[in-house]
Write a protein that holds these residues in place. Structure first.
Motif, PDB file in Angstrom:
ATOM      1  N   LYS B  10       0.817  -1.224   0.000  1.00 13.06           N
ATOM      2  CA  LYS B  10       0.000   0.000   0.000  1.00 13.06           C
ATOM      3  C   LYS B  10       0.843   1.263   0.000  1.00 13.06           C
ATOM      4  O   LYS B  10       0.699   2.131   0.853  1.00 13.06           O
ATOM      5  N   ASN B  23      -1.286   3.573  -3.910  1.00 16.98           N
ATOM      6  CA  ASN B  23      -1.685   2.333  -3.243  1.00 16.98           C
ATOM      7  C   ASN B  23      -1.074   1.089  -3.893  1.00 16.98           C
ATOM      8  O   ASN B  23      -1.746   0.112  -4.144  1.00 16.98           O
ATOM      9  N   SER B  25       0.956  -2.235  -4.257  1.00 18.12           N
ATOM     10  CA  SER B  25       1.415  -3.405  -3.505  1.00 18.12           C
ATOM     11  C   SER B  25       1.862  -4.476  -4.479  1.00 18.12           C
ATOM     12  O   SER B  25       1.161  -4.764  -5.440  1.00 18.12           O
ATOM     13  N   GLY B  60       2.590   3.466   3.753  1.00 17.55           N
ATOM     14  CA  GLY B  60       2.827   2.110   3.286  1.00 17.55           C
ATOM     15  C   GLY B  60       4.152   1.567   3.780  1.00 17.55           C
ATOM     16  O   GLY B  60       4.942   2.297   4.368  1.00 17.55           O
TER      17      GLY B  60
END
Lengths: 277, 303
Positions: B10, B23, B25, B60
């Protein structure tokens, strides 16, 4: 500190000085002018002519008459001729600010190349991608500009001393340089000033795109010295050893504040943003 | 291939009000060659910088060989070799001096022999004493990769490695990466927009667009998922007058060639069987099944 990395960066940056004519030419010319030409032009004619007949020396003569009481006044006025008085005064005091300009100029030019140059050539990115701790990187870059500037100043002073004493000896039959104020100037004021000039260049390089721009902006650090030079002529600032101690001390203080602030704020992310992006 | 070596969770990163990474990942397995694909400005370079801890994410978590690049950046950077897009070499220095300099920064043991070995590996032995400023872009790129490999990194990041290389140079480089991966199990993250060149090199692909992950997977998986129609160019003596043959649509025709459209891979042998009953088949070529077609398809569907 990683000494291997620090040494390598310093070596690389010092080698880079030689490969850029914009850097080494002023570093060669200005010392020659200040260390050899200037004292030569003053002293050699003074051995043969009355200096007062050559040009308008009123300002300096007036200055000599109004010297503040102290060792300088006594020694200067103890000489039997105006020529000797003027040479002694000029060599030991009047020219002193030039030896503040040399480290400033050198630190600025090399600093501009070392920081803004890396930014411009996109090599700073490679340095930041290396596993070198930021304090090591930071000090390596600072030292790579500071060390040559400082040693250049020492070298110029040696040359200057040699030139002064060689040309003036037939007149004085004694060594007239250096005086204690020079030692304070060279080993207390100059390093602090050079370090400050390097720091100014670090700040400049974060804001500019390339070497040229940094070089021009960096030249501004010479302005305060010019002010000092004017002050010298009118108020004899550098005569005063107490003033020199204080000047050095305040410069060191400014340097320390800078180091502390940078130390607190230094992180790769910010450095990358200012030096690469 | 095996354990996870890089993990991003994230990740968000904003520059001057623009969200560069959104965002994001993904993870990279040890020993894999990962194709990191996306158009210019999609966040590939930023991701590489984030993983190496030279810039920090706004939010993140990143882990590289169980180190956090923000707090243990030098541990991460010790294990990583990076070819940046501009190669980041000193043009006023010779090829050898560049490598020797970086060898010091990466604390390489016996720098001189390692530098010479790499110069030889990348065909730069003749240019050892030449200044990088006079190098062609291909030579700079090769030297940049040699630089990235000095300290035998576990993970190699290549940002547009074939940009500026001629086809021969690109092929050599790709073979070298393959070799490196095979011999030393070096994990490679290869960021590029030149899809054709890396199609056969990468084990797995990640597609990003505007800092968002669009899709990830191995080629066959992605093909299954996205390329529902397959175009099949068949060199055959078959002559058909209509739009169809044995229920398969004919898209295009040229003397001696017919181009069919089939729904899935399994249809191919069935179609060929039908043709072979009545006419010879000399060659068959699937088109629209390369990485590029996939890329456009994924972009179109997932954007």
């Amino acid at each position: 500190m990683k000494t291997r990395a620090v040494k390598a960066i310093i070596k690389k940056d010092i080698m880079a000085i030689g490969s850029n004519v914009q850097i080494w030419l002023p570093m060669l010319l200005i010392p020659i002018i200040f260390s050899l030409v200037l004292p030569g032009v003053l002293i050699i004619p003074a051995r043969f002519y009355e200096l007062t007949t050559i040009g308008n020396m009123d300002t300096i003569l007036k200055l000599l008459d109004n010297l503040p009481p102290g060792a300088l006044r006594e020694i200067t006025l103890s000489f039997d001729t105006v020529n000797k008085k003027m040479i002694y005064f000029a060599v030991n005091y009047l020219f002193a600010p030039f030896f503040l300009i040399i480290p400033l100029m050198a630190a600025s030019v090399i600093g501009a190349n070392s920081f803004a140059g890396e930014k411009e050539r996109k090599t700073m990115e490679s340095l930041l991608f290396a596993p070198v701790a930021l304090p090591s990187l930071f000090w390596a870059k600072i030292l790579s500009a500071f060390l040559p500037a400082f040693f250049l100043t020492i070298l110029c002073s040696l040359l200057y001393g040699l030139m002064v004493n060689l040309t003036a000896y037939p007149l004085f039959h004694a060594l007239i340089f250096p005086q204690p104020n020079w030692l304070i100037l060279l080993f207390w004021v100059t390093p602090a000033l050079s370090l400050g000039a390097v720091f100014v260049n670090v700040l400049i390089s974060a804001k500019v795109k390339g070497f040229q721009e940094a070089y021009q902006l960096g030249g501004l650090v010479i302005l305060p010295v010019l002010v000092l030079f004017v002050g010298q002529i009118t108020g004899l600032l550098l005569v005063n050893t107490v003033f020199l101690w204080w000047l050095g001390a305040s410069l060191w203080l400014i340097d320390l504040i800078f180091i502390k602030r940078v130390g607190e704020r230094l992180n790769r992310d910010k450095l990358f943003a200012s030096q690469v992006l | 291939m095996g354990k996870e070596i890089i993990r991003l969770e994230k990740i968000n990163k904003t520059f001057a009000g623009t969200q560069i990474i959104n965002n994001l990942s993904f993870s990279v397995q040890r020993g894999e060659i990962l194709g990191f694909l996306g158009p210019n400005g999609s966040g590939k370079t930023t991701t590489i910088r984030l993983i190496n801890g030279v810039i920090y994410p706004d939010s993140g978590q990143i882990s590289v060989a169980s180190f956090d690049p923000v707090t243990a950046g030098n541990e991460v950077r010790k294990r990583c070799g990076v070819l940046t897009e501009s190669a980041g070499l000193y043009e006023n220095m010779t090829a050898l001096d560049n490598l020797l300099f970086f060898a010091e920064l990466y604390e390489v043991k016996s720098p001189l022999s390692r530098a010479k070995e790499l110069l030889a590996d990348f065909g730069l032995s003749d240019a050892t004493k030449k200044k990088v400023g006079i190098f062609s872009s291909g030579m700079k790129k090769r030297l940049g990769i040699a630089k990235a490999l000095l300290h035998n990194p576990e993970i190699l990041f290549l940002d547009e490695p074939t940009n500026g290389l001629d086809p021969e140079g690109a092929r050599d480089l790709i073979n070298y990466i393959k070799e490196l991966n095979r011999k030393y199990q070096v994990t490679v993250l290869l960021a590029t927009h030149l899809l054709k060149q890396v199609q056969d090199l990468c084990h797995r692909f990640i597609f990003i667009h505007q800092g968002r992950l669009l899709e990830t997977g191995i080629l066959t998986e992605l093909e299954e998922k996205y390329l529902r129609r397959i175009s099949l160019k068949v060199e055959t003596g078959l002559e058909v007058s209509g739009e169809e043959f044995a229920g398969y649509r004919i898209e295009n025709r040229a003397p001696g060639y017919l181009q069919f459209q089939v729904e899935k891979k399994d249809d191919i042998p069935l179609l060929l069987k039908e043709i072979l009953l009545v006419a010879p088949v000399y060659s068959v070529e699937m088109s629209g099944r390369d990485l590029e077609a996939l890329y456009f398809k994924i972009r179109e569907e997932r954007r």
